[in-house]
Design a protein around this motif. Structure first.
Motif, PDB file in Angstrom:
ATOM      1  N   ARG A  77      -5.985  66.284  27.283  1.00 31.16           N
ATOM      2  CA  ARG A  77      -5.589  64.881  27.188  1.00 31.16           C
ATOM      3  C   ARG A  77      -4.504  64.678  26.143  1.00 31.16           C
ATOM      4  O   ARG A  77      -3.706  63.750  26.241  1.00 31.16           O
ATOM      5  CB  ARG A  77      -6.813  64.025  26.846  1.00 31.16           C
ATOM      6  CG  ARG A  77      -7.908  64.069  27.907  1.00 31.16           C
ATOM      7  CD  ARG A  77      -9.088  63.226  27.470  1.00 31.16           C
ATOM      8  NE  ARG A  77      -9.640  63.703  26.198  1.00 31.16           N
ATOM      9  CZ  ARG A  77     -10.511  63.018  25.466  1.00 31.16           C
ATOM     10  NH1 ARG A  77     -10.897  61.825  25.870  1.00 31.16           N
ATOM     11  NH2 ARG A  77     -10.974  63.513  24.337  1.00 31.16           N
ATOM     12  N   ARG A  91       8.979  59.893  23.109  1.00 31.09           N
ATOM     13  CA  ARG A  91       7.591  59.442  22.983  1.00 31.09           C
ATOM     14  C   ARG A  91       7.031  59.794  21.616  1.00 31.09           C
ATOM     15  O   ARG A  91       6.217  59.050  21.056  1.00 31.09           O
ATOM     16  CB  ARG A  91       6.742  60.066  24.081  1.00 31.09           C
ATOM     17  CG  ARG A  91       7.053  59.541  25.480  1.00 31.09           C
ATOM     18  CD  ARG A  91       5.977  59.914  26.468  1.00 31.09           C
ATOM     19  NE  ARG A  91       5.835  61.374  26.565  1.00 31.09           N
ATOM     20  CZ  ARG A  91       4.754  61.974  27.025  1.00 31.09           C
ATOM     21  NH1 ARG A  91       3.701  61.250  27.383  1.00 31.09           N
ATOM     22  NH2 ARG A  91       4.706  63.288  27.117  1.00 31.09           N
ATOM     23  N   TRP A  95       5.544  57.174  18.933  1.00 33.76           N
ATOM     24  CA  TRP A  95       4.204  57.413  18.374  1.00 33.76           C
ATOM     25  C   TRP A  95       4.225  57.339  16.847  1.00 33.76           C
ATOM     26  O   TRP A  95       3.373  56.686  16.237  1.00 33.76           O
ATOM     27  CB  TRP A  95       3.698  58.761  18.849  1.00 33.76           C
ATOM     28  CG  TRP A  95       2.608  59.336  17.981  1.00 33.76           C
ATOM     29  CD1 TRP A  95       2.714  60.330  17.062  1.00 33.76           C
ATOM     30  CD2 TRP A  95       1.235  58.932  17.962  1.00 33.76           C
ATOM     31  NE1 TRP A  95       1.529  60.577  16.455  1.00 33.76           N
ATOM     32  CE2 TRP A  95       0.585  59.736  16.989  1.00 33.76           C
ATOM     33  CE3 TRP A  95       0.488  57.981  18.644  1.00 33.76           C
ATOM     34  CZ2 TRP A  95      -0.763  59.615  16.695  1.00 33.76           C
ATOM     35  CZ3 TRP A  95      -0.873  57.856  18.358  1.00 33.76           C
ATOM     36  CH2 TRP A  95      -1.476  58.656  17.405  1.00 33.76           C
ATOM     37  N   GLU A 168      -6.099  55.563  22.102  1.00 34.51           N
ATOM     38  CA  GLU A 168      -5.530  55.278  23.419  1.00 34.51           C
ATOM     39  C   GLU A 168      -4.023  55.502  23.420  1.00 34.51           C
ATOM     40  O   GLU A 168      -3.464  56.048  24.384  1.00 34.51           O
ATOM     41  CB  GLU A 168      -5.858  53.841  23.818  1.00 34.51           C
ATOM     42  CG  GLU A 168      -5.386  53.451  25.214  1.00 34.51           C
ATOM     43  CD  GLU A 168      -6.072  54.247  26.302  1.00 34.51           C
ATOM     44  OE1 GLU A 168      -5.446  54.430  27.375  1.00 34.51           O
ATOM     45  OE2 GLU A 168      -7.213  54.685  26.095  1.00 34.51           O
ATOM     46  N   LEU A 169      -3.364  55.096  22.338  1.00 30.23           N
ATOM     47  CA  LEU A 169      -1.919  55.318  22.244  1.00 30.23           C
ATOM     48  C   LEU A 169      -1.601  56.812  22.176  1.00 30.23           C
ATOM     49  O   LEU A 169      -0.600  57.266  22.741  1.00 30.23           O
ATOM     50  CB  LEU A 169      -1.366  54.603  21.010  1.00 30.23           C
ATOM     51  CG  LEU A 169      -1.359  53.073  21.065  1.00 30.23           C
ATOM     52  CD1 LEU A 169      -0.980  52.493  19.716  1.00 30.23           C
ATOM     53  CD2 LEU A 169      -0.403  52.585  22.151  1.00 30.23           C
ATOM     54  N   ARG A 172      -1.610  58.348  25.549  1.00 33.07           N
ATOM     55  CA  ARG A 172      -0.450  57.984  26.357  1.00 33.07           C
ATOM     56  C   ARG A 172       0.845  58.615  25.842  1.00 33.07           C
ATOM     57  O   ARG A 172       1.662  59.092  26.624  1.00 33.07           O
ATOM     58  CB  ARG A 172      -0.299  56.460  26.415  1.00 33.07           C
ATOM     59  CG  ARG A 172      -1.425  55.755  27.164  1.00 33.07           C
ATOM     60  CD  ARG A 172      -1.244  54.256  27.157  1.00 33.07           C
ATOM     61  NE  ARG A 172      -2.282  53.585  27.906  1.00 33.07           N
ATOM     62  CZ  ARG A 172      -2.256  53.356  29.219  1.00 33.07           C
ATOM     63  NH1 ARG A 172      -1.205  53.759  29.914  1.00 33.07           N
ATOM     64  NH2 ARG A 172      -3.244  52.739  29.827  1.00 33.07           N
ATOM     65  N   LEU A 173       1.022  58.605  24.522  1.00 29.26           N
ATOM     66  CA  LEU A 173       2.291  59.058  23.957  1.00 29.26           C
ATOM     67  C   LEU A 173       2.307  60.552  23.634  1.00 29.26           C
ATOM     68  O   LEU A 173       3.370  61.165  23.622  1.00 29.26           O
ATOM     69  CB  LEU A 173       2.606  58.255  22.688  1.00 29.26           C
ATOM     70  CG  LEU A 173       2.804  56.751  22.914  1.00 29.26           C
ATOM     71  CD1 LEU A 173       2.981  56.036  21.581  1.00 29.26           C
ATOM     72  CD2 LEU A 173       3.995  56.498  23.826  1.00 29.26           C
ATOM     73  N   GLY A 175       0.145  62.625  25.291  1.00 29.65           N
ATOM     74  CA  GLY A 175      -0.437  63.290  26.450  1.00 29.65           C
ATOM     75  C   GLY A 175       0.603  64.119  27.188  1.00 29.65           C
ATOM     76  O   GLY A 175       1.791  64.103  26.874  1.00 29.65           O
ATOM     77  N   SER A 177       3.329  65.478  29.744  1.00 29.99           N
ATOM     78  CA  SER A 177       4.382  64.885  30.567  1.00 29.99           C
ATOM     79  C   SER A 177       4.161  65.287  32.026  1.00 29.99           C
ATOM     80  O   SER A 177       3.344  66.167  32.319  1.00 29.99           O
ATOM     81  CB  SER A 177       5.745  65.382  30.084  1.00 29.99           C
ATOM     82  OG  SER A 177       5.854  66.783  30.281  1.00 29.99           O
TER      83      SER A 177
END
Length: 389
Positions: A77, A91, A95, A168-169, A172-173, A175, A177
């Protein structure tokens, strides 16, 4: 009430809090020695995020403090790898900036909310405000004491909520590509294919050895002959030794020991299959046409396993019966054919198990064709064509 207190019993809640604090340690130190520290911090983080190693460092830290996983663990993840594309670098910059501002906000509330509690209690008794307190509390009222726990409750909500938000960020950031997801999917597919190949190897090799051993033991007991029993024991020993060699090769793959694929048997080693079938009492009429040594390695290895499984099926379902084996290597493909009389009373039954499925899978993997079943003349046939290209 228990659900509200559950986050505070988890260690990850406090490691997330620490993660946010670490983001503002060096800007806070810089604040006391230089003017314009806020703008400089933003610029430094933007430049640092463009360095490929920054993503790896942030990913390792996020794995350890935000998800509770080891920094070198397999947590897909959050990626702990250097940036490869400019998208990864972008990203990472986003972050770092978000972590800085969110960390500053949480650190400020972590200090100010307890001070607010102290102010409420002090003002309720007629005292003054604490030094450094930023929240204005007018007047002196006794009922301030009733409000004193409220800032600590808000602080608890901030700690839990900001921890979940930063996690959560991070997912997403930091995680994977799309390219990394595709690479991971391909690696997983290769792993599954390798496991299926290992399962087929074990089924074919060990199944053949056990079938030969069972047939030989039964034949020796029925013959009641010392000479035949000795031959049967020799055949069982040789087949078992060959199976152990195959098992060792498969276990080497599981142990990730690099062994050359050429160490696996090929069609050039088909004689040992034929000898094993003959030693089990079957009358084998074999004919080999063409130069098997010129057959490409993958085709030759899979062809060997297909022939092994076909002979194993003969011994398992029909016993020591006459068998015709034809192997022909043309310029563009290999033809394999195994024929034997059908067992009496079972025309075509009991022959559709995992063995035939494995034969079809091996042939299909190489783009070949398989025909298996009764031929209408009282015989069972297995015919396989494997392209060389």
């Amino acid at each position: 009430m228990s659900d509200l207190l559950r986050p505070f019993r988890r260690a990850v809640t406090y490691t997330r809090w620490l993660h946010l604090f670490l983001a503002v340690v060096w800007p806070a130190m810089w604040m006391y020695v230089a003017d314009g520290w806020a703008l400089a911090s933003v610029a430094v983080l933007a430049a640092a995020g463009l360095v490929p190693a920054a993503r790896m460092i942030e990913g390792m830290q996020a794995r350890l403090l935000l998800t509770g996983h080891r920094p070198d663990g397999a947590d897909g993840r959050i990626v702990a790898m250097p940036s490869v594309t400019w998208g990864d670098r972008g990203r990472t910059v986003v972050w770092l900036e978000i972590r800085l501002f969110l960390g500053f906000f949480v650190a400020l509330l972590t200090v100010q909310l307890p001070l607010l509690t102290v102010d409420l209690l002090t003002l309720a008794r007629g005292g003054g405000r604490a030094d450094g307190s930023l929240f204005p509390v007018p007047g002196h009222h006794g009922w301030y004491a009733l409000l004193s726990p409220l800032p600590l409750v808000v602080l608890g909500a901030v700690v839990v909520g900001s921890g979940r938000l930063i996690t959560e960020l991070a997912l997403r950031l930091l995680g994977p590509s799309p390219v990394e997801r595709l690479t991971t999917l391909e690696a997983r597919t290769e792993q599954l294919l390798e496991r299926n190949r290992i399962a087929r190897e074990l089924h074919d090799s060990i199944g053949h050895a056990l079938t030969v051993a069972v047939v030989q033991a039964g034949a020796a007991r029925a013959a009641n002959s010392r000479e035949f029993t000795e031959r049967a024991l020799v055949a069982i020993e040789e087949t078992g030794r060959a199976a152990l060699e195959d098992l060792e090769r498969v276990l080497a793959v599981l142990r990730e020991v690099e062994r050359p694929a050429t160490g696996r048997p090929t069609l050039a080693d088909a004689d040992r299959l034929l000898q094993s079938a003959r030693a089990s009492g079957a009358s084998v009429d074999a004919e080999v046409t063409g130069v098997l040594a010129r057959v490409p390695g993958p085709v030759s290895r899979e062809g060997y396993r297909i022939l092994q499984e076909a002979l194993t099926n003969v011994l398992r379902h029909a016993g020591p019966v006459p068998v015709r084996v034809r192997v022909r290597a043309d310029h563009d493909r290999v033809h394999l054919e195994v024929r034997n009389p059908l067992p009496e009373g079972r025309p075509g039954s009991g022959r559709g198990g995992s063995g035939l499925r494995g034969i079809r899978e091996r042939a299909a993997m190489l783009g070949g064709r398989t025909l298996a079943g009764p031929d209408g003349d009282g015989e069972w046939q297995v015919r396989v064509e494997l392209p060389l290209g």
